[in-house]
Design an enzyme around this catalytic site. Structure first.
Site, PDB file in Angstrom:
ATOM      1  N   TYR A 143     -70.070 -98.209  44.976  1.00  0.00           N
ATOM      2  CA  TYR A 143     -69.889 -98.928  46.238  1.00  0.00           C
ATOM      3  C   TYR A 143     -71.130 -98.728  47.097  1.00  0.00           C
ATOM      4  CZ  TYR A 143     -67.969-100.297  50.786  1.00  0.00           C
ATOM      5  OH  TYR A 143     -67.746-100.904  52.002  1.00  0.00           O
ATOM      6  N   ASP A 238     -78.372 -94.383  46.091  1.00  0.00           N
ATOM      7  CA  ASP A 238     -77.490 -94.494  47.246  1.00  0.00           C
ATOM      8  C   ASP A 238     -76.815 -93.144  47.443  1.00  0.00           C
ATOM      9  OD1 ASP A 238     -75.587 -94.893  49.143  1.00  0.00           O
ATOM     10  OD2 ASP A 238     -74.716 -96.700  48.242  1.00  0.00           O
ATOM     11  N   LYS A 267     -73.030 -91.197  56.442  1.00  0.00           N
ATOM     12  CA  LYS A 267     -71.986 -90.172  56.491  1.00  0.00           C
ATOM     13  C   LYS A 267     -72.457 -88.838  57.085  1.00  0.00           C
ATOM     14  CE  LYS A 267     -68.957 -92.654  53.521  1.00  0.00           C
ATOM     15  NZ  LYS A 267     -69.283 -93.536  52.413  1.00  0.00           N
TER      16      LYS A 267
HETATM   17  C1  LIG Z   1     -69.590 -95.057  52.463  1.00  0.00           C
HETATM   18  C2  LIG Z   1     -70.629 -95.578  51.545  1.00  0.00           C
HETATM   19  C3  LIG Z   1     -71.428 -96.680  51.874  1.00  0.00           C
HETATM   20  C4  LIG Z   1     -71.193 -97.517  53.098  1.00  0.00           C
HETATM   21  O1  LIG Z   1     -71.382 -96.812  54.281  1.00  0.00           O
HETATM   22  P1  LIG Z   1     -70.716 -97.368  55.644  1.00  0.00           P
HETATM   23  O2  LIG Z   1     -71.215 -96.431  56.680  1.00  0.00           O
HETATM   24  O3  LIG Z   1     -69.243 -97.352  55.420  1.00  0.00           O
HETATM   25  O4  LIG Z   1     -71.227 -98.752  55.824  1.00  0.00           O
HETATM   26  C5  LIG Z   1     -72.461 -97.015  51.019  1.00  0.00           C
HETATM   27  N1  LIG Z   1     -72.675 -96.335  49.891  1.00  0.00           N
HETATM   28  C6  LIG Z   1     -71.924 -95.279  49.536  1.00  0.00           C
HETATM   29  C7  LIG Z   1     -72.249 -94.541  48.286  1.00  0.00           C
HETATM   30  C8  LIG Z   1     -70.854 -94.879  50.339  1.00  0.00           C
HETATM   31  O5  LIG Z   1     -70.095 -93.851  49.949  1.00  0.00           O
END
Ligand SMILES: *Cc1c(COP(=O)(O)O)cnc(C)c1O
Length: 430
Positions: A143, A238, A267
């Site tokens: 994601y 990511d 995060k």
């Molecule tokens: C949470 C997450 C996102 C998206 O971040 P948001 O602050 O919710 O837009 C992107 N990549 C990874 C791996 C994530 O866990």
């Protein structure tokens, strides 16, 4: 009798689509209504009825220090008194960027944004500009937020074009995102062979956390770097979830030889406030406006409150590396305890864990990619989840999400959780 949470959910649903500002919060995957959370304190959260839960969600990752960490809260108080936003350069942005650049081996420069979604979206734009190519490869079950180029399913002609996974994503955009299988290098090679001159970037969660916890295998990680080098493609890690989570240096601690060109954060680096960031090699980052031709901007980017919460969090993690040992030990204790508890009731589970990230699948098979994940039994999970919630353990409402331990947790929280899991498994077999 309706609970306060039920009443509020009814009210919210009238004015917020689904009553929530992010879909997973609605608890629809576990077929129940979510408690409304009133406050948090260390390892605990409390709902509107003052029910107390041990919190294994941690705001979906950011709260590695738990709720209301003193240093974070004190820092925020100081900022509030002096103004919350200026839309002008500030010292705290500079200090935050320095801390990240000094700490992270693959980051020469970093740009702050307001969410993980913005970070990955901007990183991909940059990669496309740098390579002057239009396509990217992502992995099934990874994601990267909700920007258009990521809301893609593999579809039939997956080797040559992706298909929208959400209404509102034009096919013309979707076709540029190709989907490969996680931990399967051959699936990546096949896409490169079919599109040798077209792939701008490969983006990957080095430890996938959005289909449950699944780490990249070493050969897969090595292979990704080799193949992207061979084809002149940008490798994007990511680390929105794994950054400062699986170790202070994130995935670098697990794969020190694999150097991504761009890394995305979010995060934890916001310490519970809305933040994202992306950084990487100077020659790539220098393409960004105002020094380069790639436009990227944000009214509240580098916001002083968000920067301060993130800065205090990172500083505390850097100065207390034992936090990571503690999280690892506690999570190992949880892993063992849950396994034993399931065994007592003859329930098949697979537990995957990397440091303080852990997830449990109701399956007897190894889980290494999205295909394996899809085979897990969801009805069993739903029953388990409800039991745990009613016993005061707040788990993510899907077995395809990671649990996050926090630095305020101790053996007693873990042992309480194991005990409740043992009871929950027993009820499942009845
Ligand atoms: C949470 C997450 C996102 C998206 O971040 P948001 O602050 O919710 O837009 C992107 N990549 C990874 C791996 C994530 O866990």
């Amino acid at each position: 009798m309706e609970t306060l949470s039920e009443k509020m959910f009814e009210r919210s649903k009238k004015v917020i689509p689904g009553g929530v500002n992010s879909p997973a919060r609605a608890f629809s995957s576990v077929k129940m209504e979510p408690p409304f959370i009133k406050r948090g304190d260390g390892t605990y959260i409390f709902d509107e009825e003052d029910n107390r839960y041990i919190d294994f969600v941690g705001s979906w990752g950011p709260l590695i220090l738990g709720h209301c960490d003193k240093d974070v809260v004190d820092g925020l108080h100081q900022v509030i008194k002096t103004g919350t936003s200026f839309g002008a350069p500030t010292a705290i942005e500079m200090k935050m960027a320095e801390l990240m650049v000094d700490s992270l081996p693959n980051i020469d420069m970093v740009r702050m944004v307001n969410s993980g979604t913005e970070a990955t979206m901007s990183a991909v734009r940059l990669a496309k500009a740098y390579t002057k190519r239009n396509k990217i490869i992502k992995f099934e079950g990874n994601y990267h937020g909700h920007s258009e180029g990521f809301l893609i399913k593999a579809g039939s002609g997956a080797l040559t074009h992706g298909v929208p996974d959400s209404l509102g994503v034009p096919a013309e955009i979707a076709k540029h995102t190709l989907t490969a299988s996680f931990n399967n290098l051959e699936s990546v090679e096949n896409i490169f062979k079919a599109n040798p001159e077209e792939i701008a970037a490969v983006i990957v969660e080095p430890v996938a956390g959005n289909m449950g916890v699944i780490a990249m295998e070493d050969d897969f990680a090595k292979g990704l770097r080799q193949i992207t080098d061979k084809y002149g493609t940008v490798l994007i890690f990511d680390e929105v979830m794994t950054g400062f989570r699986v170790g202070f240096k994130g995935a670098h601690e697990l794969y020190p030889d694999i150097k991504p060109d761009i890394t995305c954060y979010g995060k934890i680096i916001g310490g519970g406030l809305p933040v994202g960031a992306f950084g990487g090699k100077q020659q790539i980052m220098s393409l960004l406006a105002p020094i380069g031709p790639v436009y990227q901007a944000g009214t509240l980017s580098g916001n002083p409150l968000a920067m301060r919460a993130g800065y205090e969090t990172l500083l505390k993690l850097r100065n207390n590396p034992q936090i990571y040992d503690k999280l690892d030990k506690l999570a190992l204790r949880l892993e063992k305890g849950i396994r034993e508890a399931a065994k007592l009731s003859d329930i098949d589970i697979t537990v995957n864990r990397v440091g303080g990230m852990i997830s449990m699948f109701f399956t007897d098979k190894e889980v290494k990619n999205f295909e394996d994940v899809s085979k897990a039994d969801n009805e069993q999970f739903i029953a388990y989840f409800k039991e745990m919630l009613n016993s005061g353990v707040y788990l993510p409402p899907s077995q395809f999400e990671s649990l996050f331990l926090n630095a305020k947790m101790d053996n007693e929280h873990i042992d309480f959780t194991i005990e409740k899991a043992r009871d929950a498994f027993k009820k499942l077999t009845r």
